[in-house]
Design an enzyme around this catalytic site. Sequence first.
Site, PDB file in Angstrom:
ATOM      1  N   HIS A 106     -27.022  -8.370  18.283  1.00  0.00           N
ATOM      2  CA  HIS A 106     -28.008  -8.621  17.471  1.00  0.00           C
ATOM      3  C   HIS A 106     -29.225  -7.534  17.612  1.00  0.00           C
ATOM      4  O   HIS A 106     -29.720  -7.216  16.798  1.00  0.00           O
ATOM      5  CB  HIS A 106     -28.566 -10.014  17.618  1.00  0.00           C
ATOM      6  CG  HIS A 106     -27.699 -11.219  17.438  1.00  0.00           C
ATOM      7  ND1 HIS A 106     -27.152 -12.115  18.586  1.00  0.00           N
ATOM      8  CD2 HIS A 106     -27.101 -11.693  16.457  1.00  0.00           C
ATOM      9  CE1 HIS A 106     -26.377 -12.942  17.953  1.00  0.00           C
ATOM     10  NE2 HIS A 106     -26.446 -12.728  16.632  1.00  0.00           N
ATOM     11  N   LYS A 118     -23.938 -26.336  12.986  1.00  0.00           N
ATOM     12  CA  LYS A 118     -23.732 -25.703  14.183  1.00  0.00           C
ATOM     13  C   LYS A 118     -24.320 -26.855  15.288  1.00  0.00           C
ATOM     14  O   LYS A 118     -25.353 -27.455  15.191  1.00  0.00           O
ATOM     15  CB  LYS A 118     -24.300 -24.235  14.345  1.00  0.00           C
ATOM     16  CG  LYS A 118     -23.249 -23.327  13.807  1.00  0.00           C
ATOM     17  CD  LYS A 118     -23.928 -21.942  14.133  1.00  0.00           C
ATOM     18  CE  LYS A 118     -22.824 -20.796  13.900  1.00  0.00           C
ATOM     19  NZ  LYS A 118     -23.434 -19.577  13.947  1.00  0.00           N
ATOM     20  N   ARG A 165     -20.192  -8.054  10.642  1.00  0.00           N
ATOM     21  CA  ARG A 165     -18.997  -7.696  11.753  1.00  0.00           C
ATOM     22  C   ARG A 165     -17.687  -7.364  11.113  1.00  0.00           C
ATOM     23  O   ARG A 165     -16.779  -6.320  11.637  1.00  0.00           O
ATOM     24  CB  ARG A 165     -18.939  -8.699  12.784  1.00  0.00           C
ATOM     25  CG  ARG A 165     -20.275  -8.807  13.721  1.00  0.00           C
ATOM     26  CD  ARG A 165     -20.186 -10.178  14.410  1.00  0.00           C
ATOM     27  NE  ARG A 165     -19.906 -11.434  13.572  1.00  0.00           N
ATOM     28  CZ  ARG A 165     -19.593 -12.559  13.935  1.00  0.00           C
ATOM     29  NH1 ARG A 165     -19.379 -12.789  15.202  1.00  0.00           N
ATOM     30  NH2 ARG A 165     -19.575 -13.464  13.030  1.00  0.00           N
ATOM     31  N   SER A 217     -21.802 -15.200  19.608  1.00  0.00           N
ATOM     32  CA  SER A 217     -22.337 -15.948  20.652  1.00  0.00           C
ATOM     33  C   SER A 217     -21.259 -16.812  21.247  1.00  0.00           C
ATOM     34  O   SER A 217     -21.216 -17.438  22.548  1.00  0.00           O
ATOM     35  CB  SER A 217     -23.392 -16.594  20.080  1.00  0.00           C
ATOM     36  OG  SER A 217     -24.467 -15.589  19.613  1.00  0.00           O
TER      37      SER A 217
HETATM   38  N1  COA Z   1     -23.302  -8.608  16.726  1.00  0.00           N
HETATM   39  C1  COA Z   1     -22.695  -9.704  17.206  1.00  0.00           C
HETATM   40  N2  COA Z   1     -22.489 -11.009  16.882  1.00  0.00           N
HETATM   41  C2  COA Z   1     -23.110 -11.302  15.690  1.00  0.00           C
HETATM   42  C3  COA Z   1     -23.944 -10.277  14.847  1.00  0.00           C
HETATM   43  C4  COA Z   1     -23.802  -8.883  15.532  1.00  0.00           C
HETATM   44  N3  COA Z   1     -24.486  -8.030  14.917  1.00  0.00           N
HETATM   45  N4  COA Z   1     -24.407 -10.740  13.814  1.00  0.00           N
HETATM   46  C5  COA Z   1     -23.966 -12.066  13.748  1.00  0.00           C
HETATM   47  N5  COA Z   1     -23.057 -12.381  14.948  1.00  0.00           N
HETATM   48  C6  COA Z   1     -22.578 -13.679  15.637  1.00  0.00           C
HETATM   49  C7  COA Z   1     -23.405 -14.425  15.989  1.00  0.00           C
HETATM   50  O1  COA Z   1     -23.419 -14.477  17.374  1.00  0.00           O
HETATM   51  C8  COA Z   1     -22.894 -15.964  15.567  1.00  0.00           C
HETATM   52  O2  COA Z   1     -22.042 -16.242  16.535  1.00  0.00           O
HETATM   53  P1  COA Z   1     -21.282 -17.742  16.523  1.00  0.00           P
HETATM   54  O3  COA Z   1     -20.910 -18.328  15.123  1.00  0.00           O
HETATM   55  O4  COA Z   1     -20.454 -17.720  17.444  1.00  0.00           O
HETATM   56  O5  COA Z   1     -22.503 -18.552  16.909  1.00  0.00           O
HETATM   57  C9  COA Z   1     -22.365 -15.265  14.179  1.00  0.00           C
HETATM   58  O6  COA Z   1     -22.085 -14.287  14.096  1.00  0.00           O
HETATM   59  C10 COA Z   1     -23.040 -15.936  13.020  1.00  0.00           C
HETATM   60  O7  COA Z   1     -24.553 -16.033  13.557  1.00  0.00           O
HETATM   61  P2  COA Z   1     -26.002 -15.984  12.635  1.00  0.00           P
HETATM   62  O8  COA Z   1     -25.790 -14.550  12.251  1.00  0.00           O
HETATM   63  O9  COA Z   1     -26.924 -16.459  13.594  1.00  0.00           O
HETATM   64  O10 COA Z   1     -25.526 -16.800  11.578  1.00  0.00           O
HETATM   65  P3  COA Z   1     -25.724 -18.590  11.507  1.00  0.00           P
HETATM   66  O11 COA Z   1     -24.610 -18.847  10.509  1.00  0.00           O
HETATM   67  O12 COA Z   1     -25.626 -19.204  12.893  1.00  0.00           O
HETATM   68  O13 COA Z   1     -27.156 -18.958  10.978  1.00  0.00           O
HETATM   69  C11 COA Z   1     -28.738 -19.026   9.246  1.00  0.00           C
HETATM   70  C12 COA Z   1     -27.483 -18.484   9.820  1.00  0.00           C
HETATM   71  C13 COA Z   1     -29.639 -19.606  10.491  1.00  0.00           C
HETATM   72  C14 COA Z   1     -29.703 -17.648   8.981  1.00  0.00           C
HETATM   73  C15 COA Z   1     -28.585 -19.820   8.251  1.00  0.00           C
HETATM   74  O14 COA Z   1     -27.940 -21.176   8.730  1.00  0.00           O
HETATM   75  C16 COA Z   1     -30.164 -20.472   7.589  1.00  0.00           C
HETATM   76  O15 COA Z   1     -30.759 -19.608   6.765  1.00  0.00           O
HETATM   77  N6  COA Z   1     -30.390 -21.603   8.061  1.00  0.00           N
HETATM   78  C17 COA Z   1     -31.781 -22.112   7.816  1.00  0.00           C
HETATM   79  C18 COA Z   1     -31.491 -23.204   6.529  1.00  0.00           C
HETATM   80  C19 COA Z   1     -31.125 -22.722   5.089  1.00  0.00           C
HETATM   81  O16 COA Z   1     -31.993 -22.000   4.454  1.00  0.00           O
HETATM   82  N7  COA Z   1     -30.010 -22.877   4.681  1.00  0.00           N
HETATM   83  C20 COA Z   1     -29.641 -22.478   3.312  1.00  0.00           C
HETATM   84  C21 COA Z   1     -28.803 -21.284   3.415  1.00  0.00           C
HETATM   85  S1  COA Z   1     -28.137 -20.492   2.134  1.00  0.00           S
END
Ligand code: COA
Length: 160
Positions: A17, A41, A90, A128
């Site tokens: 990140h 999640k 990724r 993560s």
């Molecule tokens: N390097 C390493 N790991 C990475 C990475 C990077 N550059 N980018 C993402 N990841 C990993 C994260 O560690 C995470 O791993 P995990 O699934 O094991 O926890 C995974 O990729 C996805 O993480 P993240 O990018 O944080 O996405 P998310 O799906 O957890 O969260 C939100 C996405 C929070 C942005 C989304 O749910 C959201 O917008 N929520 C608000 C409510 C909303 O508007 N919903 C409608 C959306 S259309």
Amino acid sequence: MRDAVYPGSFDPITFGHVNIVKRAIERFDKLHVVVMDNPNKNYLFSLDERLAMVKNDLKEVKNVVVDTYNGLLVNYLKEHKIYNLIRGLRAVSDYEYELQMAHANKSLLPELEIFFLMADTKFSYISSSMIKEIAMYDGDISKWVSPYVESKLKERLLKK
Ligand code: COA
């Protein structure tokens, strides 16, 4: 002023990140890193704990605002009048989910532009969840997370 938002769960923040943040900030004037909830999640850390880790890991990065938001991403964007969104990719496996979210967000906020940065190859295989699993068995995670995050993970996962 060109602002962008980089949202995520950050449960916890990893060097993958941080790499995306540092590259995105080269292209925008200000980057809002927003710690949010994905309702699908189950988190190890609360929103406030995740926020504290993100703040710690990004404290030396200039032009970054760390924020938290408990609601729809597009509402945060509208409230702040920001129409640039950053996401990291990724592998091909991320693509379908990201495409779905991108279309949903864009249809809720047509002015939005979404920028995908390819994760650095050093971090393209980490997540993560994987880091939490390794930490649970007291494995070495120092290549992927800061000492602060490592201590929080070990404190939470290895507590007897
Ligand atoms: N390097 C390493 N790991 C990475 C990475 C990077 N550059 N980018 C993402 N990841 C990993 C994260 O560690 C995470 O791993 P995990 O699934 O094991 O926890 C995974 O990729 C996805 O993480 P993240 O990018 O944080 O996405 P998310 O799906 O957890 O969260 C939100 C996405 C929070 C942005 C989304 O749910 C959201 O917008 N929520 C608000 C409510 C909303 O508007 N919903 C409608 C959306 S259309």
